[in-house]
Design a protein around this motif. Sequence first.
Motif, PDB file in Angstrom:
ATOM      1  N   TYR A  35       1.162  -0.935  -0.131  1.00 12.74           N
ATOM      2  CA  TYR A  35      -0.115  -0.207   0.238  1.00 12.74           C
ATOM      3  C   TYR A  35       1.238   1.325   0.327  1.00 12.74           C
ATOM      4  CZ  TYR A  35      -4.196  -3.055   0.659  1.00 12.74           C
ATOM      5  OH  TYR A  35      -5.315  -3.788   0.552  1.00 12.74           O
ATOM      6  N   SER A  50      -7.539   3.659   1.444  1.00 15.73           N
ATOM      7  CA  SER A  50      -8.503   2.393   2.605  1.00 15.73           C
ATOM      8  C   SER A  50     -10.016   1.941   1.403  1.00 15.73           C
ATOM      9  CB  SER A  50      -9.548   3.683   3.257  1.00 15.73           C
ATOM     10  OG  SER A  50      -8.175   4.265   4.923  1.00 15.73           O
ATOM     11  N   SER A 231      -4.363  -2.306   7.336  1.00 13.22           N
ATOM     12  CA  SER A 231      -4.419  -1.219   6.016  1.00 13.22           C
ATOM     13  C   SER A 231      -3.585  -0.332   6.448  1.00 13.22           C
ATOM     14  CB  SER A 231      -6.368  -1.063   5.866  1.00 13.22           C
ATOM     15  OG  SER A 231      -6.731  -0.082   7.631  1.00 13.22           O
ATOM     16  N   LEU A 232      -3.637  -0.087   7.703  1.00 11.03           N
ATOM     17  CA  LEU A 232      -2.929   0.828   8.540  1.00 11.03           C
ATOM     18  C   LEU A 232      -0.976   0.924   8.827  1.00 11.03           C
ATOM     19  CD1 LEU A 232      -5.684   3.924  10.817  1.00 11.03           C
ATOM     20  CD2 LEU A 232      -4.312   3.932   8.547  1.00 11.03           C
ATOM     21  N   SER A 349     -13.582  -3.769   7.013  1.00 12.14           N
ATOM     22  CA  SER A 349     -14.041  -3.396   6.652  1.00 12.14           C
ATOM     23  C   SER A 349     -14.482  -1.018   6.545  1.00 12.14           C
ATOM     24  CB  SER A 349     -15.256  -3.000   4.958  1.00 12.14           C
ATOM     25  OG  SER A 349     -16.376  -3.546   5.487  1.00 12.14           O
ATOM     26  N   ALA A 352     -12.087   0.453   8.738  1.00 14.93           N
ATOM     27  CA  ALA A 352     -11.402   0.833   8.078  1.00 14.93           C
ATOM     28  C   ALA A 352     -10.853   2.262   7.271  1.00 14.93           C
ATOM     29  CB  ALA A 352     -10.185   0.146   6.713  1.00 14.93           C
ATOM     30  N   ILE A 353     -12.344   2.675   6.149  1.00 17.38           N
ATOM     31  CA  ILE A 353     -12.575   3.718   5.911  1.00 17.38           C
ATOM     32  C   ILE A 353     -12.337   4.851   6.857  1.00 17.38           C
ATOM     33  CG2 ILE A 353     -14.042   3.852   4.030  1.00 17.38           C
ATOM     34  CD1 ILE A 353     -14.964   1.705   3.359  1.00 17.38           C
ATOM     35  N   GLY A 356      -9.422   6.403   7.288  1.00 18.75           N
ATOM     36  CA  GLY A 356      -8.782   6.518   6.054  1.00 18.75           C
ATOM     37  C   GLY A 356      -9.087   7.995   6.355  1.00 18.75           C
TER      38      GLY A 356
END
Length: 401
Positions: A35, A50, A231-232, A349, A352-353, A356
């Motif tokens: 990413y 994200s 994700s992060l 999910s 996680a958005i 972002g």
Amino acid sequence: MSSSPSPAREGAGPLAFTLTLGTIYAAAAAPTPLYRVYQQLWAVSPVLISLIFAVYAFALLAALLVAGSLSDHVGRRPVIVTALLIQICAMATFLGADGPTWLLAARILQGIATGLAASSLAAAIVDLDQAGGPTINSLAPLAGMGLGALVSGALVALAPAPTHLIYALLLALNVLQVLVVLRAPETGTRRPGALASLDPRIAVPPTSRAALLRVTPFNASLWTLCGFFMSLVPSVAAGATGIESPLLGGALAALLMLSGATAVFSQRRRPPARLRDIGVVGVAVGVALLLAGIMTGGLALLIAGTLFAGFGVGASFAAVTRSLLPLAEPDKRAELLAAFYVECYLAFSLPAIGAGFLVRAFGVVTTAEIFSTAVLAMVLGGYLLLRGGALEARTARCPAT
């Protein structure tokens, strides 16, 4: 009904399905160390990263809603092979990607493939091994994601063609697995209702509704933590420690999942209630150490926190699956798994958005501090609700004195 498989094929079945399930999840984690590379290569914003991460989960959920119980009607193998063919298309799309639009398309295909494969493979494994199947279904996704993130991070840091090599290897492995699954035994039986089962819906078998409702808050907190890592964490690790190597982010994500897999295997003989108690302690201690590591930039704290949190997630997830999956009848097993995975991936999910958008407003380190604190509160709250429900159930069964 399918014909009886030969002993050789019957023996190969559990291993073939387990390795295929692990590979599906390894591919899901493979983009994690990349990413930051994509951000630098194509100037992709944190919000778009994200979305690229989360669109996989949305596609997976759509596949589960439409076809999550299909293998209960047409058999396990046809659905698994179809999922692998779509996964091959996803890997090919990653290989040809030259911008974020291609990444979005590849993640959508990958989500559809995982949604088709997850419930059918998990059901096939339980079909073949009702005693050990729930443990395998807890172990394979964690081990797969851990190895996928670790191998991908190593290849990105040390090998040529960092945005291509991991996907080429996975594509070749998926082709091989199509051939292996075609020779594995069919564990399901055909029955009417295949077309009707494609109506988008979430259906939980009556025998497992109460149990699923009880574990939902606790289970959602576990998957929120996993979504945070996948994700992060690569960006968090770089921002907190100043170490820019993609190998670090991939290694931390892998450490979480492999520690979880170790917990599933080493604690497999403990009863679910005891596993849950061990798990919540591990997650709470781990998230607290992670928060301290993020605030101080201490790599040792980040590693220790990841180990504790991963062990806690593995033990907790094993407790959830072992208490839930045996409650469904064989012809309702994929249906229950589909509903369960819908719950898991929403928790994986959606936060996680949100993260972002927080990154854009507050930066990656502050966002990670907010996220860690929220996850810690969710884990403890879900655990207390679960313990309270269990206590009420025991009290209700005891006669008044």
